[in-house]
Design a protein around this motif. Structure first.
Motif, PDB file in Angstrom:
ATOM      1  N   PHE A  60       2.456  -7.480 -10.209  1.00  0.00           N
ATOM      2  CA  PHE A  60       2.149  -6.088 -10.520  1.00  0.00           C
ATOM      3  C   PHE A  60       1.141  -5.984 -11.669  1.00  0.00           C
ATOM      4  O   PHE A  60       0.230  -5.155 -11.644  1.00  0.00           O
ATOM      5  CB  PHE A  60       3.439  -5.342 -10.875  1.00  0.00           C
ATOM      6  CG  PHE A  60       3.221  -3.908 -11.274  1.00  0.00           C
ATOM      7  CD1 PHE A  60       2.805  -2.969 -10.346  1.00  0.00           C
ATOM      8  CD2 PHE A  60       3.429  -3.497 -12.582  1.00  0.00           C
ATOM      9  CE1 PHE A  60       2.596  -1.641 -10.713  1.00  0.00           C
ATOM     10  CE2 PHE A  60       3.221  -2.182 -12.962  1.00  0.00           C
ATOM     11  CZ  PHE A  60       2.810  -1.253 -12.026  1.00  0.00           C
ATOM     12  N   LYS A  61       1.289  -6.835 -12.676  1.00  0.00           N
ATOM     13  CA  LYS A  61       0.419  -6.804 -13.850  1.00  0.00           C
ATOM     14  C   LYS A  61      -1.020  -7.191 -13.516  1.00  0.00           C
ATOM     15  O   LYS A  61      -1.971  -6.566 -14.002  1.00  0.00           O
ATOM     16  CB  LYS A  61       0.972  -7.738 -14.922  1.00  0.00           C
ATOM     17  CG  LYS A  61       0.105  -7.812 -16.178  1.00  0.00           C
ATOM     18  CD  LYS A  61       0.716  -8.749 -17.211  1.00  0.00           C
ATOM     19  CE  LYS A  61      -0.166  -8.835 -18.454  1.00  0.00           C
ATOM     20  NZ  LYS A  61       0.422  -9.742 -19.483  1.00  0.00           N
ATOM     21  N   TYR A  62      -1.184  -8.213 -12.693  1.00  0.00           N
ATOM     22  CA  TYR A  62      -2.521  -8.765 -12.484  1.00  0.00           C
ATOM     23  C   TYR A  62      -3.193  -8.355 -11.173  1.00  0.00           C
ATOM     24  O   TYR A  62      -4.415  -8.390 -11.069  1.00  0.00           O
ATOM     25  CB  TYR A  62      -2.469 -10.293 -12.549  1.00  0.00           C
ATOM     26  CG  TYR A  62      -2.159 -10.827 -13.923  1.00  0.00           C
ATOM     27  CD1 TYR A  62      -3.068 -10.676 -14.971  1.00  0.00           C
ATOM     28  CD2 TYR A  62      -0.952 -11.458 -14.187  1.00  0.00           C
ATOM     29  CE1 TYR A  62      -2.784 -11.156 -16.238  1.00  0.00           C
ATOM     30  CE2 TYR A  62      -0.654 -11.946 -15.453  1.00  0.00           C
ATOM     31  CZ  TYR A  62      -1.574 -11.792 -16.470  1.00  0.00           C
ATOM     32  OH  TYR A  62      -1.293 -12.258 -17.725  1.00  0.00           O
ATOM     33  N   ALA A  63      -2.425  -7.984 -10.165  1.00  0.00           N
ATOM     34  CA  ALA A  63      -3.036  -7.699  -8.858  1.00  0.00           C
ATOM     35  C   ALA A  63      -3.824  -6.397  -8.843  1.00  0.00           C
ATOM     36  O   ALA A  63      -4.779  -6.239  -8.088  1.00  0.00           O
ATOM     37  CB  ALA A  63      -1.965  -7.675  -7.768  1.00  0.00           C
ATOM     38  N   ASN A  64      -3.377  -5.419  -9.670  1.00  0.00           N
ATOM     39  CA  ASN A  64      -4.078  -4.125  -9.741  1.00  0.00           C
ATOM     40  C   ASN A  64      -4.210  -3.424  -8.392  1.00  0.00           C
ATOM     41  O   ASN A  64      -5.175  -2.701  -8.158  1.00  0.00           O
ATOM     42  CB  ASN A  64      -5.472  -4.294 -10.360  1.00  0.00           C
ATOM     43  CG  ASN A  64      -5.405  -4.585 -11.846  1.00  0.00           C
ATOM     44  OD1 ASN A  64      -4.533  -4.081 -12.538  1.00  0.00           O
ATOM     45  ND2 ASN A  64      -6.307  -5.417 -12.320  1.00  0.00           N
ATOM     46  N   CYS A  65      -3.256  -3.664  -7.511  1.00  0.00           N
ATOM     47  CA  CYS A  65      -3.312  -2.949  -6.235  1.00  0.00           C
ATOM     48  C   CYS A  65      -2.574  -1.623  -6.373  1.00  0.00           C
ATOM     49  O   CYS A  65      -1.834  -1.403  -7.335  1.00  0.00           O
ATOM     50  CB  CYS A  65      -2.722  -3.792  -5.103  1.00  0.00           C
ATOM     51  SG  CYS A  65      -1.044  -4.354  -5.374  1.00  0.00           S
ATOM     52  N   SER A  66      -2.784  -0.734  -5.437  1.00  0.00           N
ATOM     53  CA  SER A  66      -2.180   0.589  -5.515  1.00  0.00           C
ATOM     54  C   SER A  66      -0.664   0.482  -5.365  1.00  0.00           C
ATOM     55  O   SER A  66      -0.154  -0.443  -4.735  1.00  0.00           O
ATOM     56  CB  SER A  66      -2.741   1.486  -4.409  1.00  0.00           C
ATOM     57  OG  SER A  66      -2.373   0.979  -3.129  1.00  0.00           O
ATOM     58  N   PRO A  67       0.078   1.426  -5.950  1.00  0.00           N
ATOM     59  CA  PRO A  67       1.540   1.399  -5.827  1.00  0.00           C
ATOM     60  C   PRO A  67       2.019   1.375  -4.374  1.00  0.00           C
ATOM     61  O   PRO A  67       3.050   0.770  -4.064  1.00  0.00           O
ATOM     62  CB  PRO A  67       1.964   2.697  -6.523  1.00  0.00           C
ATOM     63  CG  PRO A  67       0.890   2.946  -7.531  1.00  0.00           C
ATOM     64  CD  PRO A  67      -0.376   2.500  -6.849  1.00  0.00           C
ATOM     65  N   SER A  68       1.262   2.009  -3.491  1.00  0.00           N
ATOM     66  CA  SER A  68       1.649   2.045  -2.081  1.00  0.00           C
ATOM     67  C   SER A  68       1.723   0.656  -1.470  1.00  0.00           C
ATOM     68  O   SER A  68       2.462   0.433  -0.508  1.00  0.00           O
ATOM     69  CB  SER A  68       0.657   2.901  -1.285  1.00  0.00           C
ATOM     70  OG  SER A  68       0.642   4.223  -1.756  1.00  0.00           O
ATOM     71  N   CYS A  69       0.963  -0.273  -2.036  1.00  0.00           N
ATOM     72  CA  CYS A  69       0.941  -1.633  -1.491  1.00  0.00           C
ATOM     73  C   CYS A  69       2.313  -2.284  -1.536  1.00  0.00           C
ATOM     74  O   CYS A  69       2.657  -3.093  -0.666  1.00  0.00           O
ATOM     75  CB  CYS A  69      -0.058  -2.503  -2.248  1.00  0.00           C
ATOM     76  SG  CYS A  69      -1.773  -2.127  -1.878  1.00  0.00           S
ATOM     77  N   TYR A  70       3.111  -1.935  -2.536  1.00  0.00           N
ATOM     78  CA  TYR A  70       4.421  -2.571  -2.676  1.00  0.00           C
ATOM     79  C   TYR A  70       5.400  -2.054  -1.624  1.00  0.00           C
ATOM     80  O   TYR A  70       6.261  -2.795  -1.151  1.00  0.00           O
ATOM     81  CB  TYR A  70       4.951  -2.370  -4.090  1.00  0.00           C
ATOM     82  CG  TYR A  70       4.094  -3.085  -5.089  1.00  0.00           C
ATOM     83  CD1 TYR A  70       4.273  -4.434  -5.355  1.00  0.00           C
ATOM     84  CD2 TYR A  70       3.021  -2.428  -5.705  1.00  0.00           C
ATOM     85  CE1 TYR A  70       3.437  -5.112  -6.234  1.00  0.00           C
ATOM     86  CE2 TYR A  70       2.181  -3.099  -6.583  1.00  0.00           C
ATOM     87  CZ  TYR A  70       2.388  -4.436  -6.840  1.00  0.00           C
ATOM     88  OH  TYR A  70       1.536  -5.110  -7.696  1.00  0.00           O
ATOM     89  N   VAL A  71       5.240  -0.802  -1.241  1.00  0.00           N
ATOM     90  CA  VAL A  71       6.045  -0.266  -0.147  1.00  0.00           C
ATOM     91  C   VAL A  71       5.617  -0.920   1.165  1.00  0.00           C
ATOM     92  O   VAL A  71       6.453  -1.349   1.968  1.00  0.00           O
ATOM     93  CB  VAL A  71       5.910   1.264  -0.051  1.00  0.00           C
ATOM     94  CG1 VAL A  71       6.723   1.799   1.132  1.00  0.00           C
ATOM     95  CG2 VAL A  71       6.345   1.934  -1.345  1.00  0.00           C
ATOM     96  N   VAL A  72       4.304  -1.022   1.365  1.00  0.00           N
ATOM     97  CA  VAL A  72       3.790  -1.637   2.595  1.00  0.00           C
ATOM     98  C   VAL A  72       4.157  -3.119   2.646  1.00  0.00           C
ATOM     99  O   VAL A  72       4.507  -3.651   3.709  1.00  0.00           O
ATOM    100  CB  VAL A  72       2.262  -1.445   2.704  1.00  0.00           C
ATOM    101  CG1 VAL A  72       1.678  -2.242   3.863  1.00  0.00           C
ATOM    102  CG2 VAL A  72       1.937   0.039   2.860  1.00  0.00           C
ATOM    103  N   ALA A  73       4.102  -3.799   1.508  1.00  0.00           N
ATOM    104  CA  ALA A  73       4.514  -5.210   1.461  1.00  0.00           C
ATOM    105  C   ALA A  73       5.972  -5.341   1.874  1.00  0.00           C
ATOM    106  O   ALA A  73       6.356  -6.293   2.569  1.00  0.00           O
ATOM    107  CB  ALA A  73       4.299  -5.776   0.068  1.00  0.00           C
TER     108      ALA A  73
END
Length: 204
Positions: A60-73
């Motif tokens: 979460f700290k380094y990937a800088n992807c959108s919060p939605s990515c964690y739901v999709v993951a």
């Protein structure tokens, strides 16, 4: 969902997903009878010393992807385990599954994302291994990457409900059994400077 942008919500999401995956991994470590164990590209020779929560916080700290990515993951991990019943999530593969699912989600969801070499560094693995895991994950998913709005909101609503009710993850045996797969299908199908970021990342 806009609510995911809130740091407090993201913190709860990371904590809940970590706890959920920890319980699943520990359950399958102790009860391999639930699934015929299969050694895959995601399987490490030893258990990583870094905890699942610390690892996910690092992503979460380094990937800088959108919060939605964690739901999709999460959607991807659910699909992957349903389509690969012989490959259960355990302490030897959960970290690699996590970094791969988040990377694939970021590539599918976000307009801007880091390359495989960067994610490999975040995940503490080689670029060659990251490339191989991505391919293996995609084939394991059957390339079913699309997550329609209904599915996304169902997963998101389920996660938010679980987080805000502060309920513990589902029962261990339920998570590991075929009944959980049926339940999850029903409930869940529910640029800072990049160089500076790369310098900060220290391999696990």
């Amino acid at each position: 969902m806009a609510e995911l942008e809130c740091p407090t919500v993201m913190s709860k999401l990371i904590s809940y997903l970590s706890s959920l995956l920890q319980r699943v991994a520990e359950s399958n470590d102790l009860n391999p009878r639930f699934h015929p164990q299969k050694i895959s590209a995601f399987h490490g020779l030893t258990r990583p010393t870094i905890s699942i929560q610390t690892y996910l916080e690092r992503i979460f700290k380094y990937a800088n992807c959108s919060p939605s990515c964690y739901v999709v993951a999460y959607v991807y991990l659910d699909r992957f385990t349903q389509q690969q019943p012989a490959l259960s999530v355990n302490s030897f593969n959960v970290h690699r599954l996590l970094i791969t699912s988040v990377m694939v989600a970021a590539k599918f969801m976000d307009d801007m994302y880091y390359n495989n070499a960067y994610y490999a560094k975040v995940g503490g693995i080689s670029t060659t291994e990251m490339n191989f895991l991505e391919v293996d994950f995609l084939f394991g998913l059957g390339f079913q990457l699309n997550v329609n709005p209904t599915t996304f909101h169902t997963y998101c609503s389920y996660l938010q409900k679980e987080m805000f009710l502060l309920q513990p993850p589902p029962n261990i045996e339920e998570l590991s059994s075929s009944s959980y797969k049926s339940r999850s299908t029903k409930l869940l199908h529910y640029e800072d400077d990049q160089q500076q970021q790369q310098q900060e990342v220290v391999a696990v």
